[in-house]
Enzyme design. Structure first.
Site, PDB file in Angstrom:
ATOM      1  N   ASP A  88      45.084 -81.435   2.015  1.00 52.51           N
ATOM      2  CA  ASP A  88      46.089 -82.291   2.662  1.00 52.51           C
ATOM      3  C   ASP A  88      46.468 -81.778   4.052  1.00 52.51           C
ATOM      4  O   ASP A  88      46.617 -82.560   4.993  1.00 52.51           O
ATOM      5  CB  ASP A  88      47.343 -82.361   1.786  1.00 52.51           C
ATOM      6  CG  ASP A  88      48.428 -83.229   2.406  1.00 52.51           C
ATOM      7  OD1 ASP A  88      48.146 -84.396   2.717  1.00 52.51           O
ATOM      8  OD2 ASP A  88      49.553 -82.743   2.592  1.00 52.51           O
ATOM      9  N   MET A 145      45.520 -73.198 -18.630  1.00 53.20           N
ATOM     10  CA  MET A 145      45.757 -74.447 -17.896  1.00 53.20           C
ATOM     11  C   MET A 145      46.683 -74.219 -16.702  1.00 53.20           C
ATOM     12  O   MET A 145      46.523 -74.848 -15.660  1.00 53.20           O
ATOM     13  CB  MET A 145      46.349 -75.517 -18.817  1.00 53.20           C
ATOM     14  CG  MET A 145      45.408 -75.991 -19.911  1.00 53.20           C
ATOM     15  SD  MET A 145      43.691 -76.308 -19.388  1.00 53.20           S
ATOM     16  CE  MET A 145      43.908 -77.532 -18.119  1.00 53.20           C
ATOM     17  N   GLU A 146      47.627 -73.297 -16.861  1.00 54.51           N
ATOM     18  CA  GLU A 146      48.532 -72.992 -15.754  1.00 54.51           C
ATOM     19  C   GLU A 146      47.750 -72.374 -14.585  1.00 54.51           C
ATOM     20  O   GLU A 146      47.990 -72.708 -13.415  1.00 54.51           O
ATOM     21  CB  GLU A 146      49.632 -72.036 -16.226  1.00 54.51           C
ATOM     22  CG  GLU A 146      50.743 -72.687 -17.018  1.00 54.51           C
ATOM     23  CD  GLU A 146      50.334 -73.101 -18.446  1.00 54.51           C
ATOM     24  OE1 GLU A 146      49.272 -72.673 -18.926  1.00 54.51           O
ATOM     25  OE2 GLU A 146      51.098 -73.856 -19.080  1.00 54.51           O
ATOM     26  N   MET A 189      48.746 -82.861 -23.455  1.00 51.95           N
ATOM     27  CA  MET A 189      48.838 -82.150 -24.729  1.00 51.95           C
ATOM     28  C   MET A 189      49.163 -80.661 -24.550  1.00 51.95           C
ATOM     29  O   MET A 189      49.062 -79.877 -25.484  1.00 51.95           O
ATOM     30  CB  MET A 189      47.547 -82.307 -25.538  1.00 51.95           C
ATOM     31  CG  MET A 189      47.199 -83.760 -25.829  1.00 51.95           C
ATOM     32  SD  MET A 189      48.554 -84.675 -26.665  1.00 51.95           S
ATOM     33  CE  MET A 189      48.388 -86.288 -25.875  1.00 51.95           C
ATOM     34  N   CYS A 190      49.567 -80.289 -23.360  1.00 48.37           N
ATOM     35  CA  CYS A 190      49.864 -78.897 -23.035  1.00 48.37           C
ATOM     36  C   CYS A 190      51.298 -78.559 -23.464  1.00 48.37           C
ATOM     37  O   CYS A 190      52.226 -79.298 -23.159  1.00 48.37           O
ATOM     38  CB  CYS A 190      49.739 -78.746 -21.521  1.00 48.37           C
ATOM     39  SG  CYS A 190      49.099 -77.183 -20.981  1.00 48.37           S
ATOM     40  N   HIS A 191      51.462 -77.438 -24.178  1.00 42.91           N
ATOM     41  CA  HIS A 191      52.803 -76.981 -24.518  1.00 42.91           C
ATOM     42  C   HIS A 191      53.555 -76.575 -23.250  1.00 42.91           C
ATOM     43  O   HIS A 191      52.966 -75.995 -22.342  1.00 42.91           O
ATOM     44  CB  HIS A 191      52.728 -75.750 -25.429  1.00 42.91           C
ATOM     45  CG  HIS A 191      52.215 -76.037 -26.795  1.00 42.91           C
ATOM     46  ND1 HIS A 191      50.875 -76.085 -27.093  1.00 42.91           N
ATOM     47  CD2 HIS A 191      52.861 -76.296 -27.964  1.00 42.91           C
ATOM     48  CE1 HIS A 191      50.721 -76.354 -28.384  1.00 42.91           C
ATOM     49  NE2 HIS A 191      51.901 -76.489 -28.938  1.00 42.91           N
TER      50      HIS A 191
END
Lengths: 164, 164, 164, 164, 164, 164
Positions: free
Chosen positions: C127, C112-113, C74-76
């Site tokens: 990793d 969010m970024e 739902m992130c633009h």
């Protein structure tokens, strides 16, 4: 000899390889980026100390190789077994040679993956340095060697191989 | 003059352009792919009739340009306003010149998008023809012209511009 | 107070921000990866000499931040103006703190970024080191600070900010 | 013991696994997101009725796992045979535990896929709830168990496994 | 009237919109998936209880809309301001109608984003149910309404609009 | 008969196919796009001369098929062995039929890849022509035939197969 990426109607297709055997394959590609001597000095300086252009470009080249089938329309998506990239700095010519080596066990070769790795690596070097040098030229991207597959061994003539 | 893609600790970053103004920008890049004369004949033949290598490669180059910020680590993602690609076939040299022109209105230039468009177009030509010619060489990828932005107009010296 | 990512039927949506103003925004996120002391020693050793885990992880974090709207449903999708990542090595706790700072001028925030940048950086460290240490733990990923936008300034309590 | 993701020149590479055998592999990872009690109540309420945060987050986690090799630079791209994600809500601690289980038959493990699934699921919960709670913390992302492959069985100590 | 996606040489291009103004735009698209009555009963049952096909499909449709410019070669990449998807279940016809509404403020319309959202939503319903019904048909994907932009208001004739 | 894409808690999952055998598989899907007669005339004209809508759409469909597992949440990522797309122009109905045929050797079928190829091809035709015709309708996307796999041969009733 014909272009296999077209069907009987002359339309592009991905050739069906369902009946081909999986074999171990390897491809080595090379490319070169030429720049001003000041630019090369900056790259060497960063590599010695910090701010390493080549380290970022190498990561980009490896990630780019994994995107080959997204970039090249008729390229099969494959499982890449290994990718290695290496650089040779030529201070006299103000050039950096980029070598990419790609391995897989599959039905199709990895030439395009190796060539894409070299191209994205070179483009990233350009991007990292373009603030100080817009005259850089990316040149001589070619396949050096190809091992495995029905078409057999390919070795580019007149090229001293220096594997990455 | 310094490499702007590194922070004060020498670590790679995407430069903050929040305070820059948006301006109209354009970049034109060029590259060349050299091949055997038989390969070029096949491409010309397909273009005239069907099985058009250049048509597929052009779509690939345009889609590749839209992936620039996914490929080049420190590249800003931008809104591309237009992309055009054109070809010049040189039968004497057995070469195809690829021209890519990219437009945007934004805070950063579109040099990398134009160079990526050229590179992916060339790689796709290679892929479409590699069944008959593995000796092809992609060469002389460079920026021809850049318009807009703080660094101003850039025009490559000694290059006859032939816009796509 | 309600969850804005759902429509009147209780179905997920991307909230329409067409009428919101663009403002300058910034977000800083933090996370930590804990490991065995031998693992941290390897990372520090590679950073000093060659084989730099943090350099690769930083490139991954920056590229990951650009993929935020592909990962978070739902992130633009937004234009990111800048991304910076930094590390603090804590030898006593055998931990590396990761800080990500993201800037934009837009209608939605970049929390969010920044959080995605931290997460992908930490996953990449995992990793790169998992061959010698599978006990690593990624912890305490949180938003430290948020500037700009209608909801105003956010500063996490009890956290000494140490911007990347 | 050394970091296998670097070549002899100290440069990052994807390790060549062409000669490894394919074996059945499984990895289970876990992570936790802590939030305010009101936020957890909203999530539980939506789950019972409509507007299900966990349902959206689970889809995101599964899709995120399929992007692992795009996000983690030195990660092999693999064929994922199965992905399952599950949640445990802890009302006393105001936490949600996220469990991801990934299966493949291949040459490399799926630890990173399971850890990425957990991370993207947690980030999506954060995104869906951040309008009402910016204090959420994503914590304790770790590998619980790993089955198959040359390095054998791994079981995290002191962790009660509760497979998704 | 001509096809604007071709240049003067008849080659595909992304039309340059650098000089166009940004305006508020909206597009609503619709599509329908027809299935066996038993399949529809399963979907309704899952929606009431758990295992919600439509919830997963909706997330897919929203994420698919954000990929429009990656899928459609000559489509500009844009900033999507909002996406909403809704369903109408028609038990008599054994059909589900899918409505997608997309908003932006930009130089180009969002018709393709709305149509892509509908298509990916329908494809996901197919995928989720194909184990029990391979006879499903996706039909009547069309643009219902378009608001904003130079070409003005478009309203499909003979279609009762029921916006998502 | 049940929906296999949900686990015992009713949550979406990717079904674990680790223990399934790899078999040769093929799927053929079909779809149709209806348009105004003037639009079809433009497409036919471009195909004869230059500016070929179908050529661009075919490349898009092939590349879209390779993105299936990125678009459809519960779809396994697979190695596609071949993709072929073909068109039948129906001047009386003002329609273009799109046929996509996909091959693989794997544990899961390629129905979704064939359906996605058809959908993206149709959406691209829409995009290329929408400047002159917004009334186009994409219809009757369905699976024509499926070969291989445990569920055996599927042949759609009442459909004259005309493989691409």
């Amino acid at each position: 000899m014909k272009l296999t990426h077209f069907n009987q109607f002359g339309r592009a297709r991905i050739v069906n390889v369902s009946e081909k055997e999986k074999t171990a394959r390897k491809a080595i590609a090379k490319g070169t980026i030429k720049m001003h001597s000041e630019t090369l000095a900056k790259i060497i300086d960063g590599h010695m100390k910090k701010g390493d252009v080549l380290s970022v470009s190498q990561v980009a080249g490896i990630m780019g190789a994994k995107k080959t089938s997204e970039l090249i329309p008729m390229c099969h998506n494959i499982l890449i077994d290994g990718i290695d990239i290496d650089f040779e700095i030529n201070k006299e010519k103000n050039e950096i040679d980029i070598f990419a080596s790609v391995n897989t066990v599959g039905k199709t070769g990895v030439e395009m993956e190796a060539l894409t790795a070299v191209s994205v690596t070179a483009l990233t070097i350009y991007d990292m340095c373009k603030a100080i040098d817009k005259d850089m030229v990316i040149k001589d991207i070619c396949l050096l060697e190809k091992i495995g597959g029905k078409s057999g061994h390919y070795l580019k003539k007149d090229v001293k191989i220096n594997e990455g």
